[in-house]
Design an enzyme around this catalytic site. Structure first.
Site, PDB file in Angstrom:
ATOM      1  N   ALA A 110      13.379  -9.557  31.592  1.00  0.00           N
ATOM      2  CA  ALA A 110      12.185  -9.981  31.162  1.00  0.00           C
ATOM      3  C   ALA A 110      11.493 -10.200  32.411  1.00  0.00           C
ATOM      4  CB  ALA A 110      12.358 -11.245  30.371  1.00  0.00           C
ATOM      5  N   SER A 111      10.860 -11.304  32.722  1.00  0.00           N
ATOM      6  CA  SER A 111      10.111 -11.696  33.893  1.00  0.00           C
ATOM      7  C   SER A 111      10.693 -11.601  35.137  1.00  0.00           C
ATOM      8  CB  SER A 111       9.180 -12.819  33.635  1.00  0.00           C
ATOM      9  OG  SER A 111       8.345 -12.553  32.677  1.00  0.00           O
ATOM     10  N   VAL A 112      12.071 -11.720  35.048  1.00  0.00           N
ATOM     11  CA  VAL A 112      12.798 -11.388  36.323  1.00  0.00           C
ATOM     12  C   VAL A 112      12.548 -10.008  36.987  1.00  0.00           C
ATOM     13  CG1 VAL A 112      15.138 -11.285  37.629  1.00  0.00           C
ATOM     14  CG2 VAL A 112      14.488 -13.344  36.025  1.00  0.00           C
ATOM     15  N   SER A 113      11.992  -9.176  36.130  1.00  0.00           N
ATOM     16  CA  SER A 113      11.470  -7.902  36.573  1.00  0.00           C
ATOM     17  C   SER A 113      10.283  -8.046  37.702  1.00  0.00           C
ATOM     18  CB  SER A 113      10.741  -7.287  35.322  1.00  0.00           C
ATOM     19  OG  SER A 113      11.971  -6.846  34.296  1.00  0.00           O
ATOM     20  N   LYS A 114       9.653  -9.074  37.469  1.00  0.00           N
ATOM     21  CA  LYS A 114       8.471  -9.372  38.421  1.00  0.00           C
ATOM     22  C   LYS A 114       8.793  -9.138  40.028  1.00  0.00           C
ATOM     23  CE  LYS A 114       5.272 -11.379  35.038  1.00  0.00           C
ATOM     24  NZ  LYS A 114       5.902 -11.400  34.041  1.00  0.00           N
TER      25      LYS A 114
END
Length: 461
Positions: free
Chosen positions: A59-63
């Site tokens: 999820a947003s740990v991809s950022k």
């Protein structure tokens, strides 16, 4: 150090015995792993167990990883942080935004979830170029002028992925694989769009949400509130990177030893953007920034996508890292209390074993009852803010300013809850006025209805 190992071992043994979490975790300090473990199941139907190398949607740990892709292009002099984004995306209708502002969420770009909800054929799976085309066609208003303030933007990180593709000539997935995943040794990490490509992955941890009507965990594709995971499956950059706790630890190591990104650029990545706004943490390039006297500086990110919750925190002054990946929906406050207990153990502070709340089941109410609550409500403490209650397909939704629309589930004729959040909504009337009260356990806000009904089209789209 050995004492912390023993305390962590005891803490997780208790959690495992009561089956409180479903996920994997890795905790390390000074280049030594203090604890790692896997709890629960990777697939509910087959009862396949999670392993330490199970692969999760970050999820947003991809950022922060997407941000590293941009930083590598900057380091190779193929891109400048202060390039205007129209240099690389010439048709984008928002001028004057820089790459730097995309990275630190100061671009003012509108959120894409609402755009797809209103203007997308849900039978098709969207990709990043589709989002760009929707922005070009519909030109939703900016949220603010560039660098005026900071506001978290998934749209900005999708644009960063498009810029990576334009500059490198590779797909986002291929660029990240060649330039980050393979050099770092992240063999179980990739940009993965399961529904778009119809591919399978070994050691895949399927993400499950709780169906409040059936009273059990199901895949998000099967539940109306979360079935957007299907038509948004091809959107990457803000999410869609899949990885393991061990691969993320490898990434932490190369960021610490400086073999991937040079020290000067990393220092900039760990520095806050210039605008400051109450209620927000400082944000660098893909990292939320913290600093406490006892714990020193930390950079971290969390992520949430139906079925998944992720957490990657790096204490850069103490060489300490916590990585937690979950694939079976839990109450948000409960998960936060687990992470808080881990942090307290690591910094020799008192901690308690979290108590897991029971999942709430929902009642089905007649549409006539639901329709009573449709309208616009003005928050009493913030008169400029309006909460909207809408009904669509006999389902009731709450939309607060600058948040996505959330479905409300009934526990009685006038009390509702938000799934997986410790939030309740009560509707009351004094005979002449109608109110809604939102309570999150520690705070409550009341709003007075100023319009009796939202436009009828909201229930017929």
């Amino acid at each position: 150090m050995n004492n912390k190992r023993e305390v962590l071992k005891k803490f997780f043994a208790e959690i495992q015995s009561e089956q409180l979490i479903n996920g994997t975790i890795l905790i390390a300090k000074d280049n030594e792993i203090l604890y790692k473990g896997a709890f629960g199941e990777a697939e509910l139907d087959s009862k396949q167990k999670l392993k330490i190398n199970s692969i999760f949607n970050l999820a947003s740990v991809s950022k922060p990883i997407t941000a590293l892709g941009i930083m590598l292009l900057v380091q190779d002099n193929k891109l400048s942080l202060d390039d205007s984004i129209e240099k690389w995306l010439p048709d984008i209708p928002y001028k004057g935004i820089t790459v730097r502002q995309l990275l630190n969420h100061t671009s003012g770009l509108p959120d894409y979830l609402e755009l797809f909800e209103h203007h997308w054929d849900k039978s098709k799976i969207a990709v990043n170029q589709d989002l760009l085309q929707l922005l070009i066609k519909y030109k939703p208003d900016r949220l603010f002028q560039p660098n005026e303030r900071m506001e978290y933007s998934n749209t900005g990180y999708v644009m960063l992925a498009l810029i990576i593709e334009k500059v490198s000539g590779l797909s986002f997935g291929e660029y990240m694989k060649v330039n980050i995943f393979l050099p770092v040794g992240m063999e179980n990490t990739e940009v993965f769009c399961q529904r778009l490509t119809d591919q399978t992955m070994d050691n895949y941890a399927y993400g499950y949400i709780f169906d409040v009507y059936k009273g059990k965990h199901v895949l998000p594709d099967e539940f109306p509130e979360t079935n957007f995971v299907v038509y948004l499956d091809g959107i990457v950059g803000d999410g869609a990177i899949h990885s393991t706790v061990e691969d993320l630890y490898l990434l932490d190591r190369v960021l610490r030893n400086g073999t991937l990104i040079d020290e000067t650029l990393l220092k900039e990545a760990y520095s806050p953007s210039s605008p400051r706004q109450a209620g927000y943490s400082d944000y660098g390039f893909g990292w939320i920034l913290e600093s406490e006297e006892k714990k020193g500086r930390a950079v971290w990110h969390s992520g949430g996508w139906p079925g998944y919750a992720t957490y990657f925190k790096r204490y850069i002054d103490n060489d300490l890292v916590i990585i937690f990946l979950r694939n079976k929906e839990q109450d948000f406050d409960f998960e936060y209390s687990i992470l808080q207990s881990i942090e307290n153990i690591l910094f020799d502070e008192p901690y308690e074993k979290p108590k897991v709340p029971e999942f709430q089941k929902a009642k089905i109410l007649h549409p006539e009852i639901l329709n009573r609550y449709v309208g616009e409500y003005q928050l009493e403490e913030h008169n400029e803010l309006i909460a909207k209650v809408t009904m669509k397909e006999q389902r009731l939704f709450l939309e607060l300013p600058k948040t996505m629309k959330l479905e409300m589930y009934a526990t009685s004729d006038n009390e509702f809850f938000l799934r997986s959040l410790s939030v309740t909504i009560n509707f009351t009337s004094d005979g002449s006025n109608h109110y809604l009260t939102i309570n999150d356990g520690s705070d409550s806000q009341t709003a007075k209805r100023i319009e009796s009904k939202i436009e009828k089209s909201d229930d017929t789209n």
